[in-house]
Structure formats: structure tokens, C-alpha cells
Design an enzyme around this catalytic site. Structure first.
Site, PDB file in Angstrom:
ATOM      1  N   SER A 123      -6.627   7.123 -80.359  1.00 10.74           N
ATOM      2  CA  SER A 123      -7.425   5.850 -79.596  1.00 10.74           C
ATOM      3  C   SER A 123      -7.747   6.534 -77.784  1.00 10.74           C
ATOM      4  CB  SER A 123      -7.639   4.637 -79.344  1.00 10.74           C
ATOM      5  OG  SER A 123      -8.766   3.984 -78.517  1.00 10.74           O
ATOM      6  N   TYR A 139      -4.123  -3.765 -79.737  1.00 11.42           N
ATOM      7  CA  TYR A 139      -4.757  -2.982 -80.309  1.00 11.42           C
ATOM      8  C   TYR A 139      -4.427  -1.702 -79.411  1.00 11.42           C
ATOM      9  CZ  TYR A 139      -8.680   1.023 -81.285  1.00 11.42           C
ATOM     10  OH  TYR A 139      -9.569   2.156 -81.439  1.00 11.42           O
TER      11      TYR A 139
END
Length: 180
Positions: free
Chosen positions: A88, A121
């Protein structure tokens, strides 16, 4: 029309499940030319896996890392082969080093008191990129390449389902991102 699809169970929140999956796959004696590590959780509340590791780190990174390690010999025998690790862009918004510049393992699987879902995350996705780069360095001489990719925001998924604020932010950002 001649394709054969077979489903196999894999739970990245269980290192035992990852090991059983790898053993089952190896028992089939099939080549493995492409391995895509794409599973992830986002914005999840703090919890521990059965392996006593923080869930986001284990599901997003450690489970994939372990799977690739267990299947490395199959990938090498299947050369040319490729590992794609889905990461990401948010990996840019974190750090995994302490103030002296050394890797801080406590940041990877934090306690409940030190946990923030977004940082967990981001850290897991930074680990994905570092892992993919090192995997490529080690295995590319053996015909196995590894790439990490940012999937973008083009395809709708429910990865933001754990908190309404994340859902709102994804909804507001969508018009300003690339579309298919």
C-alpha cells in the site's frame, strides 16, 4: 474450458494453517510459477492471533512471509517464477526503527496499549515492501522475481469495513483517485 480450479484453505492468522497449506500444496507436486500475496485486514481492532501476535501484522505480513519461506523450494524448481506482494502507498507514513535507527520489533506486534490500527496497517505494508525487495535480491539469481505493488483505490473492496470513519474517508477520496 479445460481449466481445473481447486480451492485450498489457508488462514494467515494461523501459522499452523500456513504450514498445513504449504505441505498440502507440496504434496500435489505441481509447479508454482506465480504466488500473489494479497490478503489483508485494515482498521481492525487490536487482537492477538493463536500465535500470540498482533493480528494485523500477522495477517498482512508475517503469514505471507512464512508462506513464501515454506514454498521457496517449489518456486525455485518452478523457475521462471514470480512472487507479487500487494502492499500500500500508506507504507510511507510510518517507521519501524527506534530512535537509534535499529529495527524496533515492539512496533511490529504492539501491545494493546500501544496499538493504533492505521499505524499497524502501515507498518505491515512497509514490511511487505522490505520483504519483497530482499526476496528479489536473494532469489532473482535463481529465476524467481519478486515485486511489491500498490493496488490503488480503483476497485471497491470492503477493507475499510471495521470503522465507519474509514468508510467515510474512502468514500470521500474515491472521486479524486484514478478509475478503471
Amino acid at each position: 474450458h479445460k481449466a481445473k480450479v481447486e480451492a485450498m484453505t489457508l488462514d494467515l492468522a494461523s501459522l499452523q494453517s500456513v504450514q498445513h497449506f504449504a505441505e498440502a500444496f507440496k504434496s500435489k507436486n505441481m509447479p508454482l510459477h506465480m504466488l500473489i500475496c494479497n490478503a489483508a485486514v485494515f482498521g481492525a481492532p487490536w487482537s492477538l492471533t493463536e500465535d500470540d501476535l498482533e493480528s494485523t501484522f500477522q495477517v498482512n505480513h508475517l503469514g505471507h512471509f512464512y508462506l513464501v519461506q515454506l514454498l521457496e523450494d517449489v518456486l525455485r524448481r518452478s523457475s521462471p517464477a514470480r512472487v507479487v506482494v500487494v502492499s500500500s502507498e500508506s507504507h510511507r507514513f510510518t517507521e519501524i526503527k527506534d530512535s537509534s535507527g535499529k529495527l524496533d520489533f515492539s512496533l511490529l506486534s504492539p501491545s494493546k496499549k500501544e496499538y493504533w490500527a492505521m499505524l499497524a496497517y502501515n507498518r505491515s505494508k512497509l514490511c511487505n515492501i522490505l520483504f519483497s525487495n530482499e526476496l528479489n535480491r536473494r532469489l532473482s539469481p535463481h529465476g524467481v522475481t519478486s515485486n511489491s505493488v500498490h493496488p490503488g483505490n480503483m476497485i471497491y473492496s470492503s477493507i475499510h469495513r471495521n470503522w465507519w470513519v474509514y468508510t467515510l474517508l474512502f468514500t470521500l477520496a474515491r472521486p479524486f483517485t484514478k478509475s478503471m
